[in-house]
Write a protein that holds these residues in place. Structure first.
Motif, PDB file in Angstrom:
ATOM      1  N   GLY A   3       0.834  -1.183   0.000  1.00  0.00           N
ATOM      2  CA  GLY A   3       0.000   0.000   0.000  1.00  0.00           C
ATOM      3  C   GLY A   3       0.874   1.241   0.000  1.00  0.00           C
ATOM      4  O   GLY A   3       2.007   1.217   0.488  1.00  0.00           O
ATOM      5  N   TRP A   4       0.342   2.330  -0.553  1.00  0.00           N
ATOM      6  CA  TRP A   4       1.151   3.568  -0.627  1.00  0.00           C
ATOM      7  C   TRP A   4       0.194   4.759  -0.524  1.00  0.00           C
ATOM      8  O   TRP A   4      -0.705   4.915  -1.356  1.00  0.00           O
ATOM      9  CB  TRP A   4       1.909   3.617  -1.946  1.00  0.00           C
ATOM     10  N   TYR A   5       0.392   5.565   0.489  1.00  0.00           N
ATOM     11  CA  TYR A   5      -0.393   6.795   0.643  1.00  0.00           C
ATOM     12  C   TYR A   5       0.381   7.952   0.027  1.00  0.00           C
ATOM     13  O   TYR A   5       1.554   8.191   0.374  1.00  0.00           O
ATOM     14  CB  TYR A   5      -0.666   7.077   2.126  1.00  0.00           C
ATOM     15  N   VAL A   6      -0.265   8.686  -0.881  1.00  0.00           N
ATOM     16  CA  VAL A   6       0.338   9.844  -1.544  1.00  0.00           C
ATOM     17  C   VAL A   6      -0.386  11.102  -1.086  1.00  0.00           C
ATOM     18  O   VAL A   6      -1.587  11.276  -1.353  1.00  0.00           O
ATOM     19  CB  VAL A   6       0.252   9.706  -3.080  1.00  0.00           C
ATOM     20  N   HIS A   7       0.320  11.980  -0.398  1.00  0.00           N
ATOM     21  CA  HIS A   7      -0.281  13.224   0.070  1.00  0.00           C
ATOM     22  C   HIS A   7      -0.679  14.093  -1.115  1.00  0.00           C
ATOM     23  O   HIS A   7      -0.043  14.065  -2.170  1.00  0.00           O
ATOM     24  CB  HIS A   7       0.703  13.981   0.968  1.00  0.00           C
ATOM     25  N   HIS A   8      -1.740  14.875  -0.929  1.00  0.00           N
ATOM     26  CA  HIS A   8      -2.351  15.600  -2.038  1.00  0.00           C
ATOM     27  C   HIS A   8      -1.890  17.042  -2.190  1.00  0.00           C
ATOM     28  O   HIS A   8      -2.348  17.732  -3.101  1.00  0.00           O
ATOM     29  CB  HIS A   8      -3.880  15.583  -1.883  1.00  0.00           C
ATOM     30  N   HIS A   9      -0.997  17.531  -1.328  1.00  0.00           N
ATOM     31  CA  HIS A   9      -0.518  18.906  -1.485  1.00  0.00           C
ATOM     32  C   HIS A   9       0.606  18.940  -2.521  1.00  0.00           C
ATOM     33  O   HIS A   9       1.648  18.311  -2.340  1.00  0.00           O
ATOM     34  CB  HIS A   9      -0.004  19.451  -0.146  1.00  0.00           C
ATOM     35  N   GLY A  10       0.385  19.672  -3.598  1.00  0.00           N
ATOM     36  CA  GLY A  10       1.371  19.724  -4.661  1.00  0.00           C
ATOM     37  C   GLY A  10       1.427  18.404  -5.423  1.00  0.00           C
ATOM     38  O   GLY A  10       0.559  17.548  -5.295  1.00  0.00           O
ATOM     39  N   HIS A  11       2.488  18.244  -6.215  1.00  0.00           N
ATOM     40  CA  HIS A  11       2.666  17.018  -6.993  1.00  0.00           C
ATOM     41  C   HIS A  11       3.956  16.286  -6.632  1.00  0.00           C
ATOM     42  O   HIS A  11       4.281  15.264  -7.239  1.00  0.00           O
ATOM     43  CB  HIS A  11       2.670  17.340  -8.491  1.00  0.00           C
ATOM     44  N   GLY A  12       4.695  16.798  -5.633  1.00  0.00           N
ATOM     45  CA  GLY A  12       5.980  16.205  -5.303  1.00  0.00           C
ATOM     46  C   GLY A  12       5.885  14.797  -4.765  1.00  0.00           C
ATOM     47  O   GLY A  12       6.718  13.932  -5.091  1.00  0.00           O
ATOM     48  N   HIS A  13       4.865  14.508  -3.941  1.00  0.00           N
ATOM     49  CA  HIS A  13       4.734  13.170  -3.367  1.00  0.00           C
ATOM     50  C   HIS A  13       4.380  12.151  -4.449  1.00  0.00           C
ATOM     51  O   HIS A  13       4.883  11.020  -4.443  1.00  0.00           O
ATOM     52  CB  HIS A  13       3.682  13.174  -2.256  1.00  0.00           C
ATOM     53  N   LEU A  14       3.528  12.559  -5.395  1.00  0.00           N
ATOM     54  CA  LEU A  14       3.195  11.690  -6.517  1.00  0.00           C
ATOM     55  C   LEU A  14       4.423  11.459  -7.386  1.00  0.00           C
ATOM     56  O   LEU A  14       4.688  10.325  -7.825  1.00  0.00           O
ATOM     57  CB  LEU A  14       2.069  12.305  -7.341  1.00  0.00           C
ATOM     58  N   THR A  15       5.175  12.504  -7.646  1.00  0.00           N
ATOM     59  CA  THR A  15       6.381  12.374  -8.468  1.00  0.00           C
ATOM     60  C   THR A  15       7.358  11.391  -7.841  1.00  0.00           C
ATOM     61  O   THR A  15       7.972  10.567  -8.538  1.00  0.00           O
ATOM     62  CB  THR A  15       7.045  13.748  -8.641  1.00  0.00           C
ATOM     63  N   ARG A  16       7.497  11.458  -6.529  1.00  0.00           N
ATOM     64  CA  ARG A  16       8.414  10.538  -5.840  1.00  0.00           C
ATOM     65  C   ARG A  16       7.924   9.087  -5.980  1.00  0.00           C
ATOM     66  O   ARG A  16       8.717   8.175  -6.205  1.00  0.00           O
ATOM     67  CB  ARG A  16       8.535  10.930  -4.370  1.00  0.00           C
ATOM     68  N   PHE A  17       6.616   8.894  -5.817  1.00  0.00           N
ATOM     69  CA  PHE A  17       6.075   7.546  -6.001  1.00  0.00           C
ATOM     70  C   PHE A  17       6.375   7.022  -7.402  1.00  0.00           C
ATOM     71  O   PHE A  17       6.803   5.868  -7.581  1.00  0.00           O
ATOM     72  CB  PHE A  17       4.560   7.544  -5.760  1.00  0.00           C
ATOM     73  N   LEU A  18       6.138   7.847  -8.422  1.00  0.00           N
ATOM     74  CA  LEU A  18       6.344   7.410  -9.797  1.00  0.00           C
ATOM     75  C   LEU A  18       7.816   7.112 -10.086  1.00  0.00           C
ATOM     76  O   LEU A  18       8.129   6.292 -10.963  1.00  0.00           O
ATOM     77  CB  LEU A  18       5.820   8.464 -10.771  1.00  0.00           C
ATOM     78  N   ALA A  19       8.725   7.767  -9.342  1.00  0.00           N
ATOM     79  CA  ALA A  19      10.152   7.478  -9.514  1.00  0.00           C
ATOM     80  C   ALA A  19      10.525   6.131  -8.911  1.00  0.00           C
ATOM     81  O   ALA A  19      11.350   5.393  -9.460  1.00  0.00           O
ATOM     82  CB  ALA A  19      10.981   8.588  -8.876  1.00  0.00           C
ATOM     83  N   VAL A  20       9.920   5.784  -7.781  1.00  0.00           N
ATOM     84  CA  VAL A  20      10.265   4.550  -7.075  1.00  0.00           C
ATOM     85  C   VAL A  20       9.528   3.343  -7.647  1.00  0.00           C
ATOM     86  O   VAL A  20      10.054   2.222  -7.676  1.00  0.00           O
ATOM     87  CB  VAL A  20       9.973   4.696  -5.567  1.00  0.00           C
ATOM     88  N   ARG A  21       8.305   3.544  -8.134  1.00  0.00           N
ATOM     89  CA  ARG A  21       7.433   2.433  -8.529  1.00  0.00           C
ATOM     90  C   ARG A  21       8.083   1.459  -9.513  1.00  0.00           C
ATOM     91  O   ARG A  21       7.902   0.232  -9.360  1.00  0.00           O
ATOM     92  CB  ARG A  21       6.119   2.983  -9.122  1.00  0.00           C
ATOM     93  N   PRO A  22       8.834   1.890 -10.532  1.00  0.00           N
ATOM     94  CA  PRO A  22       9.411   0.913 -11.468  1.00  0.00           C
ATOM     95  C   PRO A  22      10.385  -0.066 -10.818  1.00  0.00           C
ATOM     96  O   PRO A  22      10.679  -1.124 -11.406  1.00  0.00           O
ATOM     97  CB  PRO A  22      10.131   1.803 -12.496  1.00  0.00           C
ATOM     98  N   HIS A  23      10.873   0.245  -9.635  1.00  0.00           N
ATOM     99  CA  HIS A  23      11.846  -0.609  -8.965  1.00  0.00           C
ATOM    100  C   HIS A  23      11.202  -1.585  -7.978  1.00  0.00           C
ATOM    101  O   HIS A  23      11.906  -2.362  -7.334  1.00  0.00           O
ATOM    102  CB  HIS A  23      12.865   0.260  -8.228  1.00  0.00           C
ATOM    103  N   LEU A  24       9.882  -1.533  -7.846  1.00  0.00           N
ATOM    104  CA  LEU A  24       9.168  -2.434  -6.940  1.00  0.00           C
ATOM    105  C   LEU A  24       8.640  -3.644  -7.704  1.00  0.00           C
ATOM    106  O   LEU A  24       8.057  -3.496  -8.775  1.00  0.00           O
ATOM    107  CB  LEU A  24       8.017  -1.701  -6.251  1.00  0.00           C
ATOM    108  N   ARG A  25       8.821  -4.829  -7.133  1.00  0.00           N
ATOM    109  CA  ARG A  25       8.386  -6.061  -7.799  1.00  0.00           C
ATOM    110  C   ARG A  25       6.913  -6.376  -7.541  1.00  0.00           C
ATOM    111  O   ARG A  25       6.260  -7.003  -8.361  1.00  0.00           O
ATOM    112  CB  ARG A  25       9.243  -7.231  -7.298  1.00  0.00           C
ATOM    113  N   GLU A  26       6.394  -5.946  -6.393  1.00  0.00           N
ATOM    114  CA  GLU A  26       5.048  -6.318  -5.986  1.00  0.00           C
ATOM    115  C   GLU A  26       3.990  -5.397  -6.591  1.00  0.00           C
ATOM    116  O   GLU A  26       4.282  -4.253  -6.938  1.00  0.00           O
ATOM    117  CB  GLU A  26       4.927  -6.271  -4.455  1.00  0.00           C
TER     118      GLU A  26
END
Length: 357
Positions: A3-26
């Motif tokens: 599970g991953w909670y992405v805070h909604h202020h700005g787009h930085g938290h989403l950007t960080r998730f999208l950077a890490v996501r390709p490296h996760l197997r699950e």
């Protein structure tokens, strides 16, 4: 499942998730009030959460501002307004998913309340931290309960009293950029500057652009108003200087591009950007504006930055997203084991003395 909670202020938290996501197997399920990206990564599910800060309307038609509903619980929390339907529905949605799915790990970027709530539901947590004076009761509790605290900066970059007592549960992975590993597309143009993000009042920016063009500069912008660009990498590659705020993603993107930068820190909770700007200045990575520079001062800072080489190597962007994913994998691998306080594998290559508050 993660599970991953992405805070909604700005787009930085989403950007960080999208950077890490390709490296996760699950498979990953994301919870956020943000609108889902147009294209989600494979095996990624987006769960839309209701807003928790809008004015609530009671059945009798009366309204109640959540700011007047003891949202801090007598100072113990950041945001938990009494009687707010949206707030209750958000947590209920997360609770129902955890009860049904039994996730191996839950990443929280960022919310002290969600971090505590998820741990109370018996899920292992990876809590993303940010720079600044985060010694308040809510952050303290979230950090105390976390299995790992993921810091998106290199070792020694920030003095963080709020993290000192958490020892090796804190993993500093380096600056996380969505552009890590991308090739430089074009040669830099020596008199081209990029304004990245909304840092200046429109009239202030317009005057600065006029002065720069008079001085022979070509000017581009992205995200300063209605000029959002989905992929700023080509702009970063061809510019000689970027003018940017001191947010974690903005600085990491500049570091990934290796571009000279003028940094204008913005006022944010817990002085996050001012802490980062002091680190950047101490390391000599970029030129940092003091206060709100006038258009003439900003032009001078841009000329200064263009004349100095940029060394962002200490920001440790290369491999940072993969190192963050490794932290999450390590926590997920112990999902059914008793709590283990053993440190994770070293996530960065080097350590050094702290350079700035």
């Amino acid at each position: 499942m993660i599970g991953w909670y992405v805070h909604h202020h700005g787009h930085g938290h989403l950007t960080r998730f999208l950077a890490v996501r390709p490296h996760l197997r699950e498979p990953v399920t994301v919870f956020s009030s943000l609108e889902a990206p147009a294209v989600l990564p494979p095996e990624t599910t987006w769960v839309a959460l209701p807003a928790d800060a809008d004015v609530a309307v009671a059945p009798d038609g009366t309204t109640r501002d959540p700011r007047d509903a003891d949202p801090t619980a007598n100072g113990a929390l950041h945001w938990a307004p009494i009687g707010h339907a949206g707030h209750r529905a958000r947590l209920a949605t997360i609770a129902a998913w955890i009860a049904e799915t039994h996730p191996d790990a839950f990443v929280v970027d960022v919310s002290a309340e969600v971090s505590v709530f998820v741990r109370l539901l018996g899920a292992r947590t990876v809590v993303v931290t940010q720079p600044g004076e985060r010694t308040d009761p809510a952050h303290t509790l979230a950090y105390d309960l976390a299995d790992r605290i993921l810091a998106p900066w290199a070792p020694g970059m920030h003095r963080t009293p709020s993290l000192d007592a958490r020892g090796e549960r804190v993993v500093r992975v380096g600056g996380i950029s969505r552009h890590d590993g991308r090739d430089t597309l074009t040669p830099r143009e020596p008199r081209r500057v990029l304004f990245l993000g909304r840092m200046l009042p429109p009239e202030h920016l317009a005057h600065t652009v006029e002065l720069l063009r008079t001085a022979g500069w070509q000017v581009e912008s992205a995200g300063t108003a209605d000029d959002r660009v989905d992929d700023v990498w080509p702009l970063l590659c061809r510019s000689a200087v970027v003018v940017t705020a001191a947010g974690q993603n903005s600085i990491a993107d500049a570091a990934a591009a290796g571009i000279p930068a003028v940094v204008i820190p913005q006022d944010r909770p817990f002085d996050e950007q001012h802490h980062t700007a002091r680190v950047v200045a101490a390391l000599g990575c970029a030129t940092v504006a003091a206060g709100d520079p006038s258009p003439d001062e900003l032009v001078s800072l841009i000329e200064q930055a263009a004349a100095e080489p940029a060394d962002w190597s200490m920001w440790q962007v290369r491999g940072a997203a993969a190192r963050a994913a490794a932290v999450i994998h390590e926590v997920a691998a112990r999902a059914d084991s008793p709590r283990d306080s053993a440190p994770s594998a070293t996530a960065t290559d080097t350590d050094r003395d702290e350079v700035a508050a």
